[in-house]
Enzyme design. Structure first.
Site, PDB file in Angstrom:
ATOM      1  N   ASP A  40       6.395   6.210  -2.100  1.00  0.00           N
ATOM      2  CA  ASP A  40       5.778   4.919  -1.778  1.00  0.00           C
ATOM      3  C   ASP A  40       4.543   5.180  -0.930  1.00  0.00           C
ATOM      4  OD1 ASP A  40       5.540   2.119  -1.665  1.00  0.00           O
ATOM      5  OD2 ASP A  40       6.494   2.073   0.308  1.00  0.00           O
TER       6      ASP A  40
ATOM      7  N   GLU B 128       2.703   7.092   5.191  1.00  0.00           N
ATOM      8  CA  GLU B 128       2.037   6.060   6.005  1.00  0.00           C
ATOM      9  C   GLU B 128       1.023   6.717   6.937  1.00  0.00           C
ATOM     10  OE1 GLU B 128       0.541   3.014   7.960  1.00  0.00           O
ATOM     11  OE2 GLU B 128       1.799   2.768   6.173  1.00  0.00           O
TER      12      GLU B 128
ATOM     13  N   ASN C  58      -2.533  10.761   5.255  1.00  0.00           N
ATOM     14  CA  ASN C  58      -3.589   9.978   4.633  1.00  0.00           C
ATOM     15  C   ASN C  58      -3.461  10.133   3.123  1.00  0.00           C
ATOM     16  OD1 ASN C  58      -6.038   8.983   3.621  1.00  0.00           O
ATOM     17  ND2 ASN C  58      -7.207   9.716   5.390  1.00  0.00           N
TER      18      ASN C  58
ATOM     19  N   ASP D 156      -3.918  -2.260   1.787  1.00  0.00           N
ATOM     20  CA  ASP D 156      -4.967  -2.923   2.562  1.00  0.00           C
ATOM     21  C   ASP D 156      -6.152  -3.219   1.640  1.00  0.00           C
ATOM     22  OD1 ASP D 156      -3.459  -2.701   4.867  1.00  0.00           O
ATOM     23  OD2 ASP D 156      -4.332  -0.765   5.411  1.00  0.00           O
TER      24      ASP D 156
ATOM     25  N   ASP E 257      -1.546  -9.332  -3.983  1.00  0.00           N
ATOM     26  CA  ASP E 257      -1.905 -10.747  -4.097  1.00  0.00           C
ATOM     27  C   ASP E 257      -3.419 -10.927  -3.993  1.00  0.00           C
ATOM     28  OD1 ASP E 257      -1.721  -9.883  -1.436  1.00  0.00           O
ATOM     29  OD2 ASP E 257      -1.568 -11.927  -0.693  1.00  0.00           O
TER      30      ASP E 257
END
Length: 800
Positions: free
Chosen positions: A604, A629, A656, A685, A721
């Protein structure tokens, strides 16, 4: 107005003088009344008519044998009784002059338009005699049920009376619909003072008002647009003051703002300091992102500049408090700030404690990159340093909270912090949990490199230590969020962390994902190996609620309002995050608590605080789930949560994606060609600013890497979204033919993410893309081809 002699009777008006009496809308009726008055009463009548319209309270006066009084107080409101005028009762509306029945009633427009004027007089008396909100509510509800006709005076009096009673619950759906219908009658014409009194009455309409409230706003906007009179200075201030509970999110409110700006622009009366303060105070729910609001701000800035008056202390407080929704990025706002700076500089009054808090609170959208903002901050710093007023906890909380968009790189901000320090440090100043949280939150743009900032952190820490109130989850999240510019390499920061750790441990609330994310984000510059930081991360993990990701579950859903993101964007291209990591050959075995076994892998990318990987690991024990992350505190938090849940097939790595994903995937590939089963990218992001688009996770290098590492039939699952990001993924991954877009089914939704649940609960739209690896080998220049496609797409986005 001259009084001429006619027919030898002293004081009798001549016909030309009567023709010069211009009263809206019923000047003809007034002239007729004056012609019928005895000569001895004319001086009193003319004195009444020559009033400025401000309807100020006056003591009873005697003009020869005539007594008269006018009053804007709610005890007499819109009715003026001139008993000395031969027993004649004239009805004074909110406007200049005396208002008789409207022309529409005189002409009898429409069925039922003609009505006995006495019924309006009786109606006004009933409105004004309502001594309590309950009485007025019953009255309005009964009138709404029978659809009782109202005239212009009745409408203005009702709205003004509701404001004076300070009882917004009087505005029920039925009452608002009734008032809207009444205002929309074609024969209703409001004069300037009736307009201002009507708008003044809107102040009780908040965000919880029924939908019919916007109909009333729209109806009043139409009447303002058709207004033929100029608004006085007090009319301007009352009208705008009434908007203080409305927001510019609705088109009806923005239209009203636009027509008010037009009316104010043509007004020739100068605005006093008090008027500008009251007017700006009414804009507290408005945002400068809207053109109509910027137009109004520009108009007020011009009017205030032309007035060239100093602001008293109350006007300073009101004016700046009303700017809380404004941004210094708008030119119109900076023009207003420049005018206000001059008015504040010329003021000789001291600010009260509340004045300091309110004035600084209104600056929360101001950026010190603007010279106008810095100039205003400097003037305020001088005012704060010279005032003898004491600041209580609320003043401190509001004042420092208002600095949240400012940077301590500006010397003016440091000067302001230095002026505030002795006020905050005063032994008599006690801060409650809410005030501590607000004050820390306001420091988010400050750097501990500056002595003034370190001193303020230390003072706030000592105030927090003496606060006996339990911190809520929101207090915890906000207080820690404000430390994002504070490093951990000085004793004061470590003391602050120790005190806030105790507050977290004492809190009885569970943290939502948003609150936990805020807290972790605030610790981004702190050494992850520092004992205070480790203990705080552990405490946050214990307090953070683990949301049940089953959409049908009755358990607590994530507390995320609307489409707000729970994570905070970080720049992967600079600082410590841009440095590549080195992974040993046995790295995978070392990060999974009980080894990797022979399980396949799900990776993920951008796992935030690890909620999604933990849910997948719990549902799929046959998979090794690896979360990558960027932010190390989020990784530490995710590990703590997984350990508490006893999950052994999930691991989290700080890295990263643009740099460290490649060596991780190669380690997995070494376990077997089919070892990497799926790569997920959930709500990355968006980095919507043009200059930030190079930070997006989907780049040519990522597409080429996944094409190289994934075997035929393996998948990439993407959700967002933000439509431009989805368009980029669809177009980028099909370049070179290495991936096909395949149907997304329920089985591919391994576990709903917290953001996914929040968006769906708010009725938002989520776009999902499933990319299936083909058998085609990736071209050597695949990364370049993809980057060319992305450059073109992002250029089109910029144009649109």
């Amino acid at each position: 107005m001259a009084v001429a002699a006619a027919n030898g009777v002293p004081g009798k008006l001549s016909r030309p003088a009567l023709q010069n009496i211009r009263l809206f809308p019923s000047g003809r009726c007034i002239r007729k009344t004056l012609e019928e008055l005895p000569a001895a009463l004319l001086p009193a009548a003319l004195t009444l008519l020559s009033l400025t319209g401000s309807c100020r309270r006056r003591e009873s006066r005697t003009t020869q044998t005539t007594k008269w009084r006018t009053c804007r107080n709610s005890s007499c409101g819109a009715i003026l009784t001139a008993e000395a005028l031969g027993g004649t009762r004239l009805h004074k509306g909110s406007g200049k002059g005396l208002s008789m029945p409207s022309r529409a009633h005189e002409k009898g427009r429409g069925k039922g338009a003609r009505a006995d004027h006495s019924q309006f007089v009786v109606a006004n008396k009933k409105i004004l005699s309502a001594s309590s909100p309950d009485v007025l509510r019953e009255l309005l509800e009964s009138w709404a049920a029978e659809d009782k006709p109202l005239n212009n005076v009745n409408i203005a009096t009702i709205l003004y009376r509701v404001a004076k009673l300070q009882c917004s619950e009087l505005y029920s759906s039925a009452t608002l619909a009734y008032l809207s219908r009444s205002v929309n009658k074609p024969w209703i014409e409001l004069d300037a003072w009736q307009v201002s009194n009507s708008l003044y009455g809107l102040q009780g309409l908040g965000v919880d008002a029924p939908p019919e409230a916007l109909d009333l706003v729209g109806a009043l906007a139409a009447k303002v647009e058709s207004l033929q009179e100029e608004l006085s200075a007090q009319g301007v201030s009352n009208s705008l003051y009434g908007l203080r509970s409305l927001t510019s999110e609705s088109s009806e409110v923005r239209h009203l703002v636009a027509v008010l700006a037009a009316r104010i622009e043509v007004s020739r009366e100068k605005l006093s300091g008090q008027a500008i303060g009251t007017a700006l105070y009414g804009l507290q729910g408005m945002s400068s992102q809207w053109q109509e609001v910027r137009l109004l701000v520009a108009t007020l800035a011009r009017k205030f500049s032309l007035s060239a008056v100093a602001l008293d202390a109350q006007a300073v407080s009101n004016a700046l408090y009303g700017l809380q929704g404004m941004s210094s990025g708008a030119l119109e706002v900076t023009e207003l700030l420049a005018a206000l700076r001059q008015g504040i500089h010329e003021s000789s009054e001291e600010l009260s404690g509340q004045g300091v808090g309110n004035a600084l609170y209104g600056l929360q959208g101001m950026d010190t990159a603007s010279p106008e903002v810095r100039g205003l901050v400097q003037v305020l710093a001088e005012k704060v340093s010279t005032t003898n007023a004491k600041l209580d906890g609320q003043h401190v909380g509001n004042g420092i909270y208002g600095l949240r968009s400012m940077s301590s790189e500006a010397s003016e901000v440091r000067h302001l912090l230095a002026a505030l320090l002795p006020k905050v440090a005063d032994a008599n100043t006690q801060l409650r949990a809410q005030h501590v949280s607000q004050a820390f939150f306001g420091l988010q743009g400050m750097s501990s490199q500056h002595a003034e900032v370190r001193a303020m952190v230390s003072v706030l820490s000592s105030k927090a230590a003496t606060c006996n109130e339990t911190f809520s989850a929101q207090h915890v999240g906000n207080a820690l969020y404000g430390l994002q510019g504070i490093g951990s390499d000085w004793p004061g920061a470590q003391d602050a962390l120790a005190i806030l750790l105790k507050k977290v441990q004492q809190s009885k609330d569970m943290l939502s994902s948003q609150e936990a994310s805020n807290a972790l984000y605030g610790m981004q510059l702190m050494d992850a190996d520092l004992p205070e930081v480790r203990e705080l991360v552990t405490a946050l993990a214990e307090k953070a609620q683990e949301v049940n990701h089953s959409e049908g579950s009755s358990q607590v859903k994530p507390r995320i309002s609307g489409h707000r993101r729970s994570r905070h964007p970080a720049n992967p291209l600079v600082g410590k995050w841009a440095a590549p990591r080195t992974f040993s050959a046995d790295f995978l075995d070392s990060v999974f608590p009980q080894g990797t076994g022979d399980r396949n892998y799900l990776v993920d990318v951008g796992c935030d605080m690890g909620s999604f990987p933990r849910s997948v690991a719990a549902a799929r024990p046959d998979l090794n789930v690896l979360g990558l992350e960027l932010r190390d505190h989020a990784v530490a938090f995710a590990r703590q949560k997984a350990e508490r849940l006893g999950l052994t097939n999930v691991a989290f790595v700080q890295g990263n994606a643009n740099i460290d994903l490649a060596p991780l995937l190669r380690l997995i590939r070494e376990r077997g060609e089919q070892a990497l089963e799926v790569v997920t990218i959930n709500f990355p992001d968006p980095h919507l600013q043009v200059t930030h688009r190079a930070r997006r996770v989907v780049q040519g290098s990522l597409v080429a890497l996944l094409a190289d590492m994934l075997a035929k039939g393996r998948e990439v699952l993407f959700q967002s979204d933000v439509p431009p990001l989805v368009k980029e993924v669809r177009d980028a991954f099909v370049v070179g033919g290495c991936f096909d877009i395949a149907p997304w089914t329920v089985s591919h939704e391994l576990a709903p993410t917290e953001r996914q649940l929040a968006i769906r609960s708010a009725g938002g739209r989520i776009e999902q893309v499933r990319l299936l690896r083909t058998s085609k080998a990736p071209p050597m220049d695949l990364a370049i081809q993809v980057d060319n496609v992305l450059v073109k797409l992002r250029g089109l986005q910029e144009e649109s």
